[in-house]
Design a protein around this motif. Structure first.
Motif, PDB file in Angstrom:
ATOM      1  N   MET A   1       0.809  -1.204   0.000  1.00 23.33           N
ATOM      2  CA  MET A   1       0.000   0.000   0.000  1.00 23.33           C
ATOM      3  C   MET A   1       0.852   1.268   0.000  1.00 23.33           C
ATOM      4  O   MET A   1       0.448   2.305  -0.535  1.00 23.33           O
ATOM      5  CB  MET A   1      -0.939  -0.004   1.214  1.00 23.33           C
ATOM      6  CG  MET A   1      -2.016   1.070   1.177  1.00 23.33           C
ATOM      7  SD  MET A   1      -3.013   0.994  -0.339  1.00 23.33           S
ATOM      8  CE  MET A   1      -3.725  -0.654  -0.170  1.00 23.33           C
ATOM      9  N   THR A   2       2.045   1.195   0.601  1.00 24.05           N
ATOM     10  CA  THR A   2       2.906   2.384   0.626  1.00 24.05           C
ATOM     11  C   THR A   2       3.286   2.834  -0.782  1.00 24.05           C
ATOM     12  O   THR A   2       3.520   4.014  -1.010  1.00 24.05           O
ATOM     13  CB  THR A   2       4.187   2.110   1.427  1.00 24.05           C
ATOM     14  OG1 THR A   2       4.737   0.858   1.015  1.00 24.05           O
ATOM     15  CG2 THR A   2       3.913   2.076   2.915  1.00 24.05           C
ATOM     16  N   PHE A   3       3.351   1.907  -1.726  1.00 24.31           N
ATOM     17  CA  PHE A   3       3.639   2.268  -3.113  1.00 24.31           C
ATOM     18  C   PHE A   3       2.558   3.200  -3.654  1.00 24.31           C
ATOM     19  O   PHE A   3       2.845   4.248  -4.247  1.00 24.31           O
ATOM     20  CB  PHE A   3       3.734   1.001  -3.974  1.00 24.31           C
ATOM     21  CG  PHE A   3       3.929   1.278  -5.444  1.00 24.31           C
ATOM     22  CD1 PHE A   3       5.200   1.399  -5.971  1.00 24.31           C
ATOM     23  CD2 PHE A   3       2.842   1.420  -6.303  1.00 24.31           C
ATOM     24  CE1 PHE A   3       5.391   1.664  -7.317  1.00 24.31           C
ATOM     25  CE2 PHE A   3       3.017   1.677  -7.644  1.00 24.31           C
ATOM     26  CZ  PHE A   3       4.292   1.796  -8.158  1.00 24.31           C
ATOM     27  N   TYR A   4       1.297   2.843  -3.438  1.00 24.28           N
ATOM     28  CA  TYR A   4       0.188   3.616  -4.000  1.00 24.28           C
ATOM     29  C   TYR A   4       0.006   4.951  -3.287  1.00 24.28           C
ATOM     30  O   TYR A   4      -0.302   5.965  -3.917  1.00 24.28           O
ATOM     31  CB  TYR A   4      -1.098   2.787  -3.938  1.00 24.28           C
ATOM     32  CG  TYR A   4      -0.965   1.494  -4.696  1.00 24.28           C
ATOM     33  CD1 TYR A   4      -0.957   1.481  -6.087  1.00 24.28           C
ATOM     34  CD2 TYR A   4      -0.804   0.277  -4.023  1.00 24.28           C
ATOM     35  CE1 TYR A   4      -0.803   0.294  -6.793  1.00 24.28           C
ATOM     36  CE2 TYR A   4      -0.644  -0.905  -4.717  1.00 24.28           C
ATOM     37  CZ  TYR A   4      -0.637  -0.887  -6.104  1.00 24.28           C
ATOM     38  OH  TYR A   4      -0.467  -2.053  -6.799  1.00 24.28           O
ATOM     39  N   PHE A   5       0.210   4.952  -1.982  1.00 26.39           N
ATOM     40  CA  PHE A   5       0.115   6.213  -1.254  1.00 26.39           C
ATOM     41  C   PHE A   5       1.238   7.152  -1.688  1.00 26.39           C
ATOM     42  O   PHE A   5       1.051   8.366  -1.801  1.00 26.39           O
ATOM     43  CB  PHE A   5       0.155   5.959   0.252  1.00 26.39           C
ATOM     44  CG  PHE A   5      -0.185   7.168   1.079  1.00 26.39           C
ATOM     45  CD1 PHE A   5      -1.307   7.930   0.798  1.00 26.39           C
ATOM     46  CD2 PHE A   5       0.616   7.549   2.144  1.00 26.39           C
ATOM     47  CE1 PHE A   5      -1.632   9.049   1.556  1.00 26.39           C
ATOM     48  CE2 PHE A   5       0.306   8.662   2.914  1.00 26.39           C
ATOM     49  CZ  PHE A   5      -0.822   9.416   2.618  1.00 26.39           C
ATOM     50  N   GLY A   6       2.428   6.575  -1.963  1.00 20.99           N
ATOM     51  CA  GLY A   6       3.539   7.386  -2.462  1.00 20.99           C
ATOM     52  C   GLY A   6       3.239   7.968  -3.831  1.00 20.99           C
ATOM     53  O   GLY A   6       3.519   9.152  -4.096  1.00 20.99           O
TER      54      GLY A   6
END
Length: 472
Positions: A195-200
């Motif tokens: 999920m950190t990929f998409y939030f980034g």
């Protein structure tokens, strides 16, 4: 909060148009760069290719890849067309990927060239036979470049992972990206499974920030990251501790990194102090997130008060952000607890997930909409929150609950221990005895008895390593 009813794809599309010729992505290995205009053209091309292949809203695609310039394109294109993205990690086993993709039946899998053999094995076991598109050149399958240009031109854990469903609303509800509006370039190591990929990606798109694409993390040359002018870097706690373990090279510009955000294990005060000593010019903060949440429910503000709190409570993950309801409840009774009392963290926020795909989510989201995080936490008298451990990792010694992270952080404070995991070894009469698995820094040696002695001298009796030791 008023959300754009036209959806996240509409928001991303117009954000990229507005940023135009700004650099969107820079690959630190190949030195390739891409403007927002160029990225948008690729996303539109892939979206047209989806439509030409007959993909409809609700159909699935998947991505199995590490980070590179093209890896975000299928995801963004899915938002333009109503197609659903369900990524997997190339480090997963074939069995895990088959389990996940059997739930969704993807029409296309976009795959890193190094993971082609893995995905071929997966496809053989799927009832549906998705199209394989390869990032890079491959003699057997179409490359991603061919997919975007030629097809679109025709128109003119102990348990299997579960699919987590986010909506356009959950992705738009978290406004933490506003905290990054003064940054120019950011980087992270996670791939599209996380999920950190998409939030980034969202932070970059909505603020016109440049994404630096880093090579896979090895831990052997962490200081080289400071050679790039990265304003903010998100990294795992254990990865960040390599700054502590490795000597600082001469002539290193310690001012190159403005913010370092740590995710993963709780960072105890001692380790935080060492990291601050190594990176005195960097604002270091812990971030708390789960895939069930699109963003972070806690953060320290970037103003003077927020910075003071972050420095005062260096192991805290911050204070609740706007729009988040929270409570800490007793593990046994469910009673709501007060300040400095440890219990399960429960949240209610607009950016929490809808539920698990094809799984009953009632054990995770109760009838009142509260999300059970599964994390043990507490807050202090200044409303700063601290994440203690995962509840499922806790084990009992006699009548005591043992939190592995408390012992792990003691081990990680040892100068030659690189990684550590603490487990409960079943015991016939005393429940479990604590045992540790450790990884040493290269070229270093220590006996099992020395490790046990080191821990036992620094912990309460209940936390002693009674599981015995063996030199390997």
């Amino acid at each position: 909060m008023v959300l754009d009813s036209r959806g996240i794809g509409y928001v991303y599309y117009h954000a990229m148009r507005n940023h135009g010729r700004k650099i969107a992505q820079f690959d630190t290995v190949t030195k390739d760069e891409q403007t927002y205009d160029e990225l948008l053209r690729h996303c539109v091309g892939a979206a047209q290719a989806f439509q030409n292949l007959g993909l409809k809203p609700g159909d699935f695609i998947s991505v199995c890849s590490t980070n590179h310039i093209d890896v975000c394109v299928p995801f963004v294109s899915s938002l333009f067309t109503g197609v659903i993205n369900a990524a997997v990690d190339p480090s997963m086993s074939e069995q895990e990927i088959v389990h996940l993709l059997s739930e969704v039946g993807p029409k296309i899998i976009f795959v890193d060239k190094d993971a082609v053999v893995l995905i071929e094995g997966v496809v053989e076991k799927l009832k549906t036979k998705p199209l394989i598109v390869v990032f890079g050149e491959n003699e057997k399958y179409s490359s991603f470049c061919q997919f975007v240009t030629s097809i679109s031109a025709d128109s003119g854990t102990t348990a299997m992972p579960k699919g987590i469903c986010h909506s356009h609303r959950s992705m738009l509800s978290n406004k933490l990206h506003c905290e990054f509006k003064d940054l120019t370039c950011i980087a992270w190591f996670t791939n599209p499974y996380w999920m950190t990929f998409y939030f980034g990606i969202q932070r970059c798109f909505l603020n016109g920030i440049r994404r630096y694409i880093l090579p896979p993390f090895t831990g052997t040359d962490t200081w080289a990251l400071l050679g790039f002018r990265i304003d903010a870097l998100t990294i795992g706690t254990l990865q960040a501790l390599t700054f502590v373990h490795l000597p600082t090279p001469a002539h290193t510009d310690l001012g190159n990194l403005v913010q370092l955000q740590l995710s993963g294990l709780p960072l105890l005060e001692g380790l935080a102090r060492k990291l601050h000593e190594k990176l005195p010019k960097t604002r270091i903060s812990n971030v708390y997130g789960q895939s069930e949440l699109f963003g972070w429910p806690f953060a320290f503000a970037s103003d003077i008060k927020g910075r003071e709190l972050a420095e005062k409570f260096s192991s805290s993950v911050g204070v609740p952000v706007d729009g988040v309801d929270w409570k800490i409840v007793d593990l046994d009774t469910g009673k709501v607890l007060g300040q400095n009392q440890c219990g399960e963290l429960m949240l209610k926020a607009g950016f929490q997930f809808k539920g698990y795909l094809n799984y009953d989510s009632s054990d995770t989201i109760d009838s009142d909409g509260w999300y059970r995080t599964g994390d043990l936490a507490y807050y202090n008298d200044e409303n700063c929150f601290f994440i203690v451990d995962r509840i499922k990792d806790i084990f009992k010694y006699k009548a005591y609950r043992i939190l592995p992270s408390e012992i792990e952080c003691i081990l990680l404070d040892h100068p030659i221990i690189k990684n550590a995991v603490v487990l409960g070894l079943p015991h016939q009469t005393e429940g479990n005895h604590s045992m540790a698995l450790i990884e040493l820094l290269e070229g270093k040696a220590i006996s099992a008895d020395e490790v046990v002695k080191y821990v036992d001298e620094r912990v309460a009796d209940k936390h002693r390593l009674r599981g015995g030791g063996k030199d390997c």
